[in-house]
Scaffold this active site. Structure first.
Site, mmCIF file in Angstrom:
data_model
loop_
_atom_site.group_PDB
_atom_site.id
_atom_site.type_symbol
_atom_site.label_atom_id
_atom_site.label_comp_id
_atom_site.label_asym_id
_atom_site.label_seq_id
_atom_site.Cartn_x
_atom_site.Cartn_y
_atom_site.Cartn_z
ATOM 1 C CG HIS A 1 0.949 5.337 4.257
ATOM 2 N ND1 HIS A 1 0.150 5.226 5.369
ATOM 3 C CD2 HIS A 1 1.734 4.223 4.257
ATOM 4 C CE1 HIS A 1 0.450 4.105 6.021
ATOM 5 N NE2 HIS A 1 1.415 3.477 5.366
ATOM 6 C CG HIS B 1 -0.250 -0.169 2.523
ATOM 7 N ND1 HIS B 1 0.141 -1.407 2.974
ATOM 8 C CD2 HIS B 1 0.149 0.710 3.464
ATOM 9 C CE1 HIS B 1 0.741 -1.277 4.151
ATOM 10 N NE2 HIS B 1 0.767 0.008 4.461
#
Ligand code: AMP
Ligand code: ZN
Length: 139
Positions: free
Chosen positions: A103, A101
């Protein structure tokens, strides 16, 4: 390419609800439940990759463009003055969820200090040795 035990696989594929700010065939972008700042978002691929080293080329080629799209929308909608991209790989780097992922962290004028460090003071010799060592390990 899903991992049955992975919470981000479930969120990315809509099995667990999340505050979604963007979705297409390959990605879902959600708001972080423990935000560093107002509007902190996470870009999740729908396929499971543990980290950047596992990411396939097709997905990795799209992540930065998507981050720019989200950052641009944050500046328009939230009035943030800038944003940080943070992407942790490995426990030592602070990764806690082992599904790749990125941010996207909005930054506001006068907001708290974050994503910062004390600059070191390496010698020229040290930099030369380090750069050689990394260069030799490139594949
Ligand atoms: P990292 O430390 O880079 O692995 O980041 C994991 C991030 O995921 C943290 O910022 C958490 O607050 C966030 N997080 C964990 N579980 C959830 C969830 N169910 N929904 C939204 N964000 C989450
Ligand atoms: Zn996953």
């Amino acid at each position: 390419m899903r991992d049955e035990n992975c919470i981000f696989c479930k969120i990315a594929n809509g099995e667990i609800p999340a505050a979604t700010v963007y979705e297409d065939d390959e990605f879902r972008v959600i708001l972080d439940l423990g935000p560093a700042s107002k509007g902190h978002a996470l870009i999740l691929p729908k396929n499971h990759f543990a980290d950047l080293l596992a990411l396939d080329e097709k997905t990795s080629s799209k992540v930065l463009g998507l981050a720019a799209k989200i950052g641009r929308a944050m500046k328009k909608s939230l009035g943030c003055a800038g944003f940080n991209l943070v992407q942790n790989n490995g426990e030592a780097a602070g990764q806690t969820v082992f599904h790749f992922h990125m941010h996207v962290i909005p930054r506001y004028e006068g907001g708290p200090k974050m994503v910062s460090w004390e600059p070191g003071k390496p010698s020229g010799e040290e930099l030369a040795e380090l750069s050689e060592s990394i260069r030799e390990a490139l594949e």
